[in-house]
Every structure is written in structure tokens, then in C-alpha cells.
Write a protein that holds these residues in place. Structure first.
Motif, PDB file in Angstrom:
ATOM      1  N   UNK A 171      60.527  13.577  -4.884  1.00 26.83           N
ATOM      2  CA  UNK A 171      61.038  12.293  -4.440  1.00 26.83           C
ATOM      3  C   UNK A 171      60.760  12.096  -2.960  1.00 26.83           C
ATOM      4  N   UNK A 172      60.741  13.182  -2.234  1.00 23.59           N
ATOM      5  CA  UNK A 172      60.604  13.066  -0.793  1.00 23.59           C
ATOM      6  C   UNK A 172      59.207  13.456  -0.344  1.00 23.59           C
ATOM      7  N   UNK A 173      58.263  13.315  -1.287  1.00 20.78           N
ATOM      8  CA  UNK A 173      56.924  13.799  -1.000  1.00 20.78           C
ATOM      9  C   UNK A 173      56.311  13.164   0.244  1.00 20.78           C
ATOM     10  N   UNK A 174      56.429  11.834   0.340  1.00 19.36           N
ATOM     11  CA  UNK A 174      55.783  11.141   1.451  1.00 19.36           C
ATOM     12  C   UNK A 174      56.460  11.487   2.774  1.00 19.36           C
ATOM     13  N   UNK A 203      50.141   9.471 -10.959  1.00 19.86           N
ATOM     14  CA  UNK A 203      48.927   8.642 -10.987  1.00 19.86           C
ATOM     15  C   UNK A 203      47.632   9.441 -11.159  1.00 19.86           C
ATOM     16  N   UNK A 204      47.568  10.635 -10.535  1.00 17.35           N
ATOM     17  CA  UNK A 204      46.314  11.384 -10.577  1.00 17.35           C
ATOM     18  C   UNK A 204      45.998  11.943 -11.962  1.00 17.35           C
ATOM     19  N   UNK A 258      50.197   5.790 -18.684  1.00 18.86           N
ATOM     20  CA  UNK A 258      51.092   5.012 -17.839  1.00 18.86           C
ATOM     21  C   UNK A 258      51.501   5.873 -16.651  1.00 18.86           C
ATOM     22  N   UNK A 259      51.193   5.407 -15.446  1.00 15.32           N
ATOM     23  CA  UNK A 259      51.529   6.177 -14.247  1.00 15.32           C
ATOM     24  C   UNK A 259      53.010   6.017 -13.963  1.00 15.32           C
ATOM     25  N   UNK A 260      53.798   7.006 -14.361  1.00 16.91           N
ATOM     26  CA  UNK A 260      55.240   6.892 -14.203  1.00 16.91           C
ATOM     27  C   UNK A 260      55.735   7.564 -12.928  1.00 16.91           C
ATOM     28  N   UNK A 261      54.814   8.187 -12.182  1.00 20.96           N
ATOM     29  CA  UNK A 261      55.178   8.747 -10.883  1.00 20.96           C
ATOM     30  C   UNK A 261      56.330   9.732 -10.965  1.00 20.96           C
ATOM     31  N   UNK A 262      57.272   9.599 -10.028  1.00 18.84           N
ATOM     32  CA  UNK A 262      58.388  10.530  -9.976  1.00 18.84           C
ATOM     33  C   UNK A 262      59.447  10.237 -11.030  1.00 18.84           C
ATOM     34  N   UNK A 263      59.268   9.187 -11.806  1.00 20.78           N
ATOM     35  CA  UNK A 263      60.263   8.857 -12.819  1.00 20.78           C
ATOM     36  C   UNK A 263      59.774   9.256 -14.211  1.00 20.78           C
ATOM     37  N   UNK A 274      62.427  10.612 -16.720  1.00 24.86           N
ATOM     38  CA  UNK A 274      63.340   9.517 -17.081  1.00 24.86           C
ATOM     39  C   UNK A 274      62.667   8.547 -18.049  1.00 24.86           C
ATOM     40  N   UNK A 275      61.384   8.277 -17.805  1.00 23.97           N
ATOM     41  CA  UNK A 275      60.654   7.348 -18.658  1.00 23.97           C
ATOM     42  C   UNK A 275      60.508   7.921 -20.073  1.00 23.97           C
ATOM     43  N   UNK A 324      60.093   5.056 -22.834  1.00 25.75           N
ATOM     44  CA  UNK A 324      59.027   4.186 -22.330  1.00 25.75           C
ATOM     45  C   UNK A 324      57.650   4.801 -22.501  1.00 25.75           C
ATOM     46  N   UNK A 359      44.705   0.094 -14.400  1.00 27.98           N
ATOM     47  CA  UNK A 359      44.810   0.529 -13.019  1.00 27.98           C
ATOM     48  C   UNK A 359      43.521   0.244 -12.242  1.00 27.98           C
ATOM     49  N   UNK A 415      65.289   3.530 -15.592  1.00 32.13           N
ATOM     50  CA  UNK A 415      63.840   3.302 -15.501  1.00 32.13           C
ATOM     51  C   UNK A 415      63.401   2.060 -16.264  1.00 32.13           C
ATOM     52  N   UNK A 463      62.734  -0.801 -13.834  1.00 31.65           N
ATOM     53  CA  UNK A 463      62.056  -0.405 -12.603  1.00 31.65           C
ATOM     54  C   UNK A 463      61.462  -1.598 -11.864  1.00 31.65           C
ATOM     55  N   UNK A 482      54.163   2.522  -6.756  1.00 26.15           N
ATOM     56  CA  UNK A 482      53.679   3.517  -7.721  1.00 26.15           C
ATOM     57  C   UNK A 482      54.553   4.768  -7.789  1.00 26.15           C
ATOM     58  N   UNK A 483      55.351   5.034  -6.763  1.00 23.00           N
ATOM     59  CA  UNK A 483      56.210   6.215  -6.790  1.00 23.00           C
ATOM     60  C   UNK A 483      57.219   6.130  -7.928  1.00 23.00           C
ATOM     61  N   UNK A 499      56.529   4.284 -10.697  1.00 22.60           N
ATOM     62  CA  UNK A 499      55.843   3.961 -11.933  1.00 22.60           C
ATOM     63  C   UNK A 499      55.317   2.551 -12.052  1.00 22.60           C
ATOM     64  N   UNK A 552      48.852   2.404  -5.580  1.00 22.80           N
ATOM     65  CA  UNK A 552      48.383   3.303  -6.641  1.00 22.80           C
ATOM     66  C   UNK A 552      47.095   4.004  -6.224  1.00 22.80           C
ATOM     67  N   UNK A 559      47.058   7.964  -5.859  1.00 25.16           N
ATOM     68  CA  UNK A 559      46.156   8.691  -6.756  1.00 25.16           C
ATOM     69  C   UNK A 559      44.988   9.300  -5.984  1.00 25.16           C
ATOM     70  N   UNK A 584      43.797  13.247  -5.658  1.00 23.29           N
ATOM     71  CA  UNK A 584      42.484  13.649  -6.174  1.00 23.29           C
ATOM     72  C   UNK A 584      41.501  13.928  -5.046  1.00 23.29           C
TER      73      UNK A 584
END
Lengths: 290, 231
Positions: A3-6, A163-164, A186-191, A194-195, A200, B24, B90, B93, B170-171, B173, B179, B183, B187
Motif C-alpha cells: 500500500x505504501x509502495x510509492x 498491472x505488470x 484486470x489490473x486490480x493493483x493492491x486491492x 479484496x477483488x 470481481x 489497457x 472494492x 472503487x 491504478x493502485x 485497480x 497505469x 506497469x 517491467x
């Protein structure tokens, strides 16, 4: 954690600069600089190295929460950090993006070759923390799923993850090529988790040592064909780490089982204990320190 | 991939059609980025403009406006974003992202509307009342038109803040041009990171210039009135 990556990334740039500054101003009794990712589980492992070395009389300089590989790998290569807990598969993929090895031993030997000069991968631990595909218990029972291969008969699958994952070899393309499983991503990121629980996405990429897998009764699908790179915990050491110190760290790696690592993570998430307390209790239970 | 300054990789990324289309793809992400920005600004404007006009018109709650400027810098947007997602779940979101973005757009919009009204010369408001205008007519036909340049100025600042913060979506979702940055960093695809950043910069500057032009024209339309007051 993630969650605090950035924030951690930003903060760590400052930290790395700080490390660079310190290195030149401490000529007396050189401490072993131990780094860790901005990931609570990684910090606990780094703490076990630190405490076992301190117990043997070494001076240790903890430089924890150094963000992700883009930030700390250059710092390790520059000799600013001496010891760092890593994961064989993920580090190999960072150093060699198109690596094809998947089994634990193949990945480990490929990593040994890929590491820059001056850096050594110490013994890898049986403990792993690697990508895995998970479904909810309901979904697994309803569709009779135990392996990724079982997904091939299902339609309209959505895969959730960072995303990656969309571009990773084990992502949607790997699923199709190796197992014949078609998913939309589906890029659900840090969630992501939960998704998955909210329905979802039908399957999600979760790290295998994540306590939520057992807490939420997720079912990890087996990977019989080796889609994922094995990712064992492995200490990366610079030449400043002596043979004695290496032996101590190797003993820690040998003692840590995959179940141990999950248990350590559970203590962090559920009991909210600090990395140093968790590491200390574990080292004592294994007889590695008194 | 490769070095940051690798122009070949940059061109190769742009010329690969796969990077432009799909869920995307760049085109979809641009549309999503703009939609999130516009919707957040709309939600914020619906709340902020009436509040700002009310405070400016009545003079009640002025301390609130003063505190607002510093408050907007104190809100950790990312923390708010995650808190909202955890709170609402979620499933909501999109709503969480819109609410978090609207929150950072509120202070400049309120401040713009407020200062637009308070800087109207008292003589103009008095003469409007003297002509028998009701409060509603005063607000509708005098205060709002005269406050509009300042109001649009507030929108200009809100736009810049929101359009650059959508990058966080994107964090949790969602898409948007962040994004490509998140991403691409994972990568180590710096061509992708560069393209995404450049597109955000172009959108930000273009939008800011357009709103600035609108603000300028609104102000120019009011100029004869200024001359009337100071012949």
C-alpha cells in the motif's frame, strides 16, 4: 507493505543517499549494512540476519524498507549494502527479464550466473514467497478445481493482479500457451485479494506466503507444468561479508521452512508485532540465538 | 526496454499497435484519465461553487475558507484513496477514486468562488439592490457573472491538481495514464513510462491553457463594466 509502495519508493531515494553519505564517514569497525525491501515479510527476514550476526558479535547497520528493486539493486551493486534478503525467481526475472528457468535449482544456478561481479547468492532457503494463482473456496468446490490445468474447461475467467502481470511470462499469455486457459486480465493493483473475495475477478495472483491465503480460505491452484518461477528466499551478500558471517546467515536460511515464513507473516499481520520481536522469537525457537 | 535515453525503444513502443488498443491500451487509458478528471471536477464543482458563493455572499464562514487553503495541502490523497476503498469496498472503487479526487478539487474551487464574490465592489451590489433586485437576482445576474473569472481561475488550479493525481487510480485497480507508469516501472519498460508521462504532461498543459483562455475571455467580456466604474 505494498500500500505504501510509492511513498516508500520516494523515501528510500533519500535513504539510499543517506547510506551513500554514511559509507564514507565511518572508517572505524565497519558494520555489515543489511538492507530490506519495503515489504514487511522481507523486513522480518532481514531482521533475522541482523540478530544472528549481532549475537555473534558483528556490528550491523540496518537500512530497511528500501522500496523495490529499481531503488535498492543499484545501491547493492554500488557496494552501499552488504546483505539483502531476496527471492531467487523474482530477482532473476529482474536481472534477466526473459529468463525461462522455473524449477528452484535451475533458477538458483541461473541467478548465480546473472548476479553482477562482487555479489554472491548465499544458500537458498526452503522458504518460498512466489507468485501463485488463487481462487475462493466456493469457486474451487463448485468447479472442482485443484490445479491451474483444471481451469481450461471454464469460460469467462478474469485474472486479477498487479498491472505488470499483464506482460509477465506467467500472465495471461503463459496461461494460454502452457495450460490452454483463456483469461481476461484486470489490473486490480493492491486491492487484488479484496477483488477476488468480492467476486470481481475469478482468480488472483497472490504471493504464496501471504497470510490472507489461509485467513480467507483461498485455494492455491497447483502448477504441475511449472508456469511460475520458483522463488526461494536467498540472501545476497557482498564481498564484505566474511565466511563466518555467511555461515551464520546460511544457518538461518536452512532453518526457515515455507510454513515458518507464513507463520512469521501471520504474526506481523495478526499480532501487529514489530519485525525485531518476531525475528527474535523465531531465532530463539530454532536455537539460533539464546 | 533498456536505457531511459533509448530513443529507438521509444519509437518502437509507440509504433506497436498493441500498445494503443485494448482495455489497457493508450487510447482507452487517455479516455479513462480524462473521464475520471472531468467527473471528479464536476462533483467537486457541484458542491464547491454553491458553498463558495454562499460564503462570499453572506460573509458567514469566512474562517472556513481561510483554513481551506492549508487543509488542501494536508490531505494525503493516497491515504484517503485507500481508506475510501476499504470503507466502501472494492465494488465501489470508481466512487472511491472520484470522491478522493473531488476532495482535493474542493478547496481551490471554493476559494475561487468565494474571492470572486467578495472582490465585487460594494457599490455594484448596492446599486443592484437599489434597483429592486431580489437576493436570487443579485446572485444570478450580478455576483455569478462578476465572480466567474475568479471562479474559473479556481477551476484551473483544481484541474491541474486532479489531472496529475488521477495517476494514483491504478493502485486501486482502475486505469488512467498512471497505469502505464506503474506497469512500466515494474517491467522496467522506460519507453512506456516516458510515453505515459508525456501524454499526462500534454493533457495537463493543454487543459490548463484552455481553461486559462476561457478565464481570459470571461474577464474580457466584463471589461466594459470596469470602464464604466472608472471612466
Amino acid at each position: 507493505m505494498k500500500l505504501t509502495r510509492i511513498t516508500a519508493l520516494v523515501a528510500s531515494v533519500g535513504l539510499v543517499l543517506g547510506v551513500a553519505g554514511c559509507a564514507s564517514t565511518t572508517p572505524s569497525s565497519e558494520p555489515i549494512v543489511i538492507g530490506s525491501q519495503a515489504y514487511y515479510s522481507n523486513e522480518i527476514i532481514a531482521e533475522t540476519y541482523a540478530q544472528v550476526l549481532e549475537n555473534a558479535g558483528y556490528t550491523v547497520d540496518r537500512q530497511f524498507s528500501l522500496g523495490q528493486r529499481d531503488v535498492y539493486v543499484p545501491a547493492i551493486e554500488a557496494g552501499e549494502i552488504d546483505l539483502f534478503p531476496e527471492y531467487t525467481g523474482n530477482l532473476l526475472q529482474y536481472l534477466v527479464p526473459d529468463a525461462t528457468q522455473t524449477t528452484a535449482d535451475d533458477v538458483y544456478s541461473a541467478l548465480a550466473t546473472a548476479l553482477p561481479a562482487g555479489l554472491t547468492a548465499l544458500d537458498m532457503s526452503p522458504a518460498t514467497d512466489q507468485d501463485s494463482y488463487n481462487v475462493t473456496q466456493d469457486f474451487a468446490q463448485k468447479n472442482n478445481l485443484t490445479s491451474i490445468a483444471d481451469l481450461a474447461k471454464l469460460k469467462d475467467l478474469t485474472l486479477g493482479g498487479a498491472p505488470e502481470l499483464a506482460e509477465r511470462p506467467y500472465g495471461p499469455k503463459g496461461l494460454l500457451d502452457m495450460y490452454g486457459v483463456t483469461v481476461s486480465f484486470q489490473a486490480t493493483g493492491d486491492t487484488t485479494v479484496d477483488a477476488l473475495v468480492a467476486g470481481q475477478v475469478s482468480m488472483a495472483n497472490v504471493y504464496s506466503a501471504d497470510p490472507r491465503i489461509s485467513q480467507l480460505k483461498l485455494v492455491t491452484l497447483s502448477d504441475p507444468l511449472g508456469l511460475f518461477l520458483a522463488s526461494n528466499v536467498v540472501p545476497i551478500a557482498s564481498e564484505k561479508v566474511s565466511a563466518d558471517a555467511r555461515a551464520l546467515v546460511n544457518a538461518v536460511s536452512a532453518a526457515m521452512t515455507p510454513e515458518d515464513l507464513v507463520a512469521l507473516n501471520v504474526r506481523s499481520v495478526e499480532e501487529k508485532l514489530s519485525a525485531s520481536v518476531i525475528a527474535h522469537d523465531w531465532l530463539v525457537s530454532k536455537g539460533l540465538i539464546k | 526496454m533498456g536505457n531511459v535515453g533509448d530513443l529507438g525503444a521509444f519509437g518502437a513502443w509507440l509504433s506497436d499497435g498493441a500498445n494503443w488498443t485494448g482495455r489497457y491500451g493508450l487510447l482507452n487509458l487517455i479516455v479513462e484519465h480524462l473521464a475520471l478528471t472531468a467527473l471528479s471536477l464536476l462533483i467537486a464543482a457541484l458542491i464547491a461553487i454553491p458553498v463558495g458563493l454562499f460564503i462570499g455572499h453572506t460573509g458567514r464562514g469566512e474562517i472556513f475558507v481561510v483554513g481551506l487553503g492549508s487543509l488542501s495541502r494536508a490531505i494525503p490523497t493516497m491515504g484517503l484513496l485507500f481508506a475510501l476503498v476499504l470503507l466502501l469496498g472494492v465494488e465501489f472503487r470508481e466512487l472511491s477514486v472520484l470522491l478522493a479526487l473531488s476532495t482535493i478539487a474542493l478547496p481551490p474551487l471554493i476559494a475561487g468562488a468565494y474571492s470572486g464574490v467578495t472582490t465585487i465592489p460594494p457599490s455594484i451590489r448596492d446599486s443592484a439592490t437599489a434597483q429592486g433586485m431580489t437576493t436570487w437576482q443579485l446572485v444570478r445576474h450580478v455576483e455569478v457573472p462578476l465572480a466567474s473569472p475568479s471562479l474559473i481561475g479556481g477551476l484551473r488550479i483544481a484541474f491541474i491538481q486532479v489531472v496529475s493525481t488521477v495517476v494514483l487510480a491504478p493502485l486501486v485497480g482502475l486505469g488512467g495514464l498512471g497505469f502505464g507508469i506503474i506497469q512500466g516501472l515494474a517491467l522496467r519498460n522506460y519507453a512506456q513510462v516516458t510515453v505515459s508521462s508525456l501524454v499526462i504532461i500534454v493533457i495537463t498543459i493543454t487543459g490548463e491553457r484552455l481553461i486559462g483562455f476561457w478565464q481570459h475571455r470571461t474577464k474580457a467580456r466584463l471589461t466594459p463594466l470596469d470602464k464604466l466604474e472608472n471612466p
